[in-house]
Design an enzyme around this catalytic site. Sequence first.
Site, PDB file in Angstrom:
ATOM      1  N   ASP A 126       0.800  -1.222   0.000  1.00  0.00           N
ATOM      2  CA  ASP A 126       0.000   0.000   0.000  1.00  0.00           C
ATOM      3  C   ASP A 126       0.833   1.272   0.000  1.00  0.00           C
ATOM      4  O   ASP A 126       0.374   2.325   0.454  1.00  0.00           O
ATOM      5  CB  ASP A 126      -0.933   0.009   1.217  1.00  0.00           C
ATOM      6  CG  ASP A 126      -2.033  -1.028   1.095  1.00  0.00           C
ATOM      7  OD1 ASP A 126      -2.648  -1.104   0.022  1.00  0.00           O
ATOM      8  OD2 ASP A 126      -2.268  -1.765   2.076  1.00  0.00           O
ATOM      9  N   ASP A 147      -6.756  -3.774  -5.920  1.00  0.00           N
ATOM     10  CA  ASP A 147      -6.394  -2.478  -5.344  1.00  0.00           C
ATOM     11  C   ASP A 147      -4.965  -2.079  -5.698  1.00  0.00           C
ATOM     12  O   ASP A 147      -4.637  -0.885  -5.773  1.00  0.00           O
ATOM     13  CB  ASP A 147      -6.495  -2.507  -3.811  1.00  0.00           C
ATOM     14  CG  ASP A 147      -7.713  -3.222  -3.272  1.00  0.00           C
ATOM     15  OD1 ASP A 147      -8.114  -4.252  -3.854  1.00  0.00           O
ATOM     16  OD2 ASP A 147      -8.250  -2.787  -2.239  1.00  0.00           O
TER      17      ASP A 147
END
Length: 402
Positions: free
Chosen positions: A117, A177
């Site tokens: 992330d 994602d």
Amino acid sequence: MKYKCISTAIVSLVFHSFSYAQKIDIDKALDHAAKQTSVMLLEVEKAKDPAKPELVSPRTLDEGELKLVASRDWTSGFFPGVLWYLSEYTGSKEWEKQAKKFTAEIEREKTNGGTHDMGFKIYCSVGNGYRLTADRHYKDVIIESAKTLSGRFNPRTGVMRSWDHSSDKWINPVIIDNMMNLELLFAATKLTGDSSFYKIAVSHANTTMKNHFRPDYSSYHVLDYDPETGAVLKKNTHQGYSHESSWSRGQAWALYGYAMCFRETKDPQYLKQSENIANFILKHKRLPKDMVPYSDFDAPNIPNEARDASAAAVIASGLYELSLYSKQGKRLRKAADKIMKSLTTKYTAAPGQAKGFILLHSTGAAPSKSEVDVPLSYADYYYLEALLRKKNLEEGKPVVQL
């Protein structure tokens, strides 16, 4: 002749009514966002716990109370990003000061190799900071972060590993994602001239495009790869309704991610992919009239399912960019406008409410009953980004300002 005039008048009225229905007072929406964020700054100070100094960034409301998270949380960079967007909109040094303050709390993540992330955390905070200030320090943080993220790339699978947790379920999981984190790698190549970052991003995008999508261009959430052979072991959905369902935010990440990849590479296959994903979303029979999707397009209790304003915000922002490149640009922009009209009029918090969050009615993970029908920091981030992109479109400025 009389009837023709009446008919023409009706057509004109309908046209102008439709045009009016899509009209958004962007400055009013941004001013509301600024007022809400001023409330949030006060609420953050109230919520801080001296015994837990690692909690630095707001994520959501938990039973009405503001939930702060540590920099390692995947959502930590969004609130600093909101502050940078408000600094950009207002030109205010006070917003810039706050943005720098909250961004400084996230920078340590540049060496955290235990997560994919990095883009969400670093590029949404530090990346915007560098874009708006050209601070050399921010540039160095971006480059270091990209080096750290690159360490998660496996040339045998052709993708970067997403999660290190849930080893009982997956060996080498990759989630849709992760497309959003590629922008950090593209930026690193532009900042350094080192093409290795670019090549990793392209490999990840190509492999994801090959394996993650169904024939109708909907996406699975999680794919598991054999780290030795690169073979696909599982195709799952974790935050959506079922393995074969279409989790709304996953489709949003995909649309946005491939539009961004086209911007960075000019590879027409990415443009086509983003267009096809957009068509899947916009033509879906279960997309509500206000175009703010349910948490999953295949959720079993539609229309009595939670909405996901965060997915809508990501979709709108992605559509504004995609409209620049696509021959379907007018239609895509009109769809984005309709989404934003809904968000600005029906999904925003009342002034001073929701501890300063801007958007209501987002959903994190419905199946596990996690963060259902709550504000979320990333919904606010992409909502502001979409508003600024629309404002730039209307003012003839670059929609994506690098």
